[in-house]
Design an enzyme around this catalytic site. Structure first.
Site, PDB file in Angstrom:
ATOM      1  N   ILE A  65       0.861  -1.262   0.083  1.00 41.55           N
ATOM      2  CA  ILE A  65      -0.169  -0.017   0.062  1.00 41.55           C
ATOM      3  C   ILE A  65       0.971   1.116   0.053  1.00 41.55           C
ATOM      4  CG2 ILE A  65      -0.173  -0.189   2.725  1.00 41.55           C
ATOM      5  CD1 ILE A  65      -3.031   1.032   2.250  1.00 41.55           C
ATOM      6  N   SER A  66       0.661   2.066  -0.899  1.00 37.38           N
ATOM      7  CA  SER A  66       1.513   3.431  -0.903  1.00 37.38           C
ATOM      8  C   SER A  66       1.560   4.345   0.336  1.00 37.38           C
ATOM      9  CB  SER A  66       1.114   4.263  -2.093  1.00 37.38           C
ATOM     10  OG  SER A  66       1.249   3.176  -3.418  1.00 37.38           O
ATOM     11  N   GLN A  67       2.431   5.002   0.534  1.00 41.32           N
ATOM     12  CA  GLN A  67       2.576   6.218   1.484  1.00 41.32           C
ATOM     13  C   GLN A  67       1.369   6.892   1.238  1.00 41.32           C
ATOM     14  OE1 GLN A  67       6.043   8.084   0.627  1.00 41.32           O
ATOM     15  NE2 GLN A  67       5.995   9.893   2.501  1.00 41.32           N
TER      16      GLN A  67
END
Ligand code: SAH
Length: 218
Positions: A65-67
């Site tokens: 999951i991206s930042q």
């Protein structure tokens, strides 16, 4: 007990929003969406205590999951008003899907891993997100049935723009895609003007590879 856990998460979520503001995110609609969507539901239990750090986290199937900052910066580029039909490629945890659902009329999201999509379906129900349609398959082919889309966001790094995505983009529509090699890419904003496509570099990023007919071989 549950309520104290919830309020602890709410406090952490508020601090995340302050961090994002400090880093230059100004769009109030996006900050509000991040305030509403419970990111802790979208990450695996093993990393739940880190859900409101501004960092990328593992979500299983070798994906991440991206930042939150990257989500916010990316979604900002789409300039959503609430009226749009949005196509997302790479549902992953469905966290970004839930953010988009707050900011657009309808979200269509395609994921290639069944395990991630099954989990996404459950968590979107739990988070009471209703204006999302999910599909299992190769997102480099887009989702022809509901095209054209006013906005598209590709959550994995591609060697080039998949032609099917450009063809399913509405006039004036915006397509955001990380372009580059397998390790590093430039987040690129593409805007459709008739049959030509304007390109603008946004920010260097590192996404997992976009694997499929219009992306990298598996
Ligand atoms: N926005 C997601 C990002 C997940 S990582 C999140 O924050 O959770 C990128 C996702 O793209 C992975 O789940 C990966 O399986 C998916 N993906 C890669 N290539 C794909 C393709 N061709 N079609 C659909 N999904 C793809």
């Amino acid at each position: 007990m549950a309520s104290s856990v919830e309020s602890e998460f709410r406090g952490a979520r508020r601090r995340l929003i302050e961090t994002l503001q400090d880093k230059g995110i100004k769009d109030l609609a996006i900050l509000r969406a991040i305030d509403i969507v419970p990111r802790h539901l979208f990450v695996p239990p093993t990393v739940r205590h880190r859900a409101y750090e501004d960092s990328a986290l593992p979500i299983g199937s070798g994906q991440t999951i991206s930042q939150p900052f990257v989500h916010a910066r990316a979604i900002e580029q789409l300039a959503l008003t609430g009226q749009e039909r949005v196509l997302e490629i790479g549902t992953g945890s469905a966290y970004q899907t839930a953010l988009l659902a707050q900011l657009a009329a309808q979200v269509f999201s395609v994921e290639r891993f069944a395990a991630l999509l099954d989990r996404a379906r459950l968590v979107l129900v739990e988070a009471q997100v209703r204006n999302v349609s999910l599909s299992l398959g190769d997102g480099t082919l887009g989702w022809r049935e509901y095209a054209p889309y006013d906005a598209m966001i590709v959550s994995a790094g591609a060697p080039h723009v998949p032609p099917a995505l450009e063809s399913q983009l509405a006039e004036g529509g915006r397509l955001l895609i990380p372009l580059g090699d397998r390790d590093e890419q430039m987040l690129t904003l593409i805007t459709r003007r008739g049959e030509s496509f304007e390109r603008r570099d946004i920010v260097p990023v590192r996404f997992v590879p976009l694997v499929g007919a219009g992306g990298w071989p598996s």
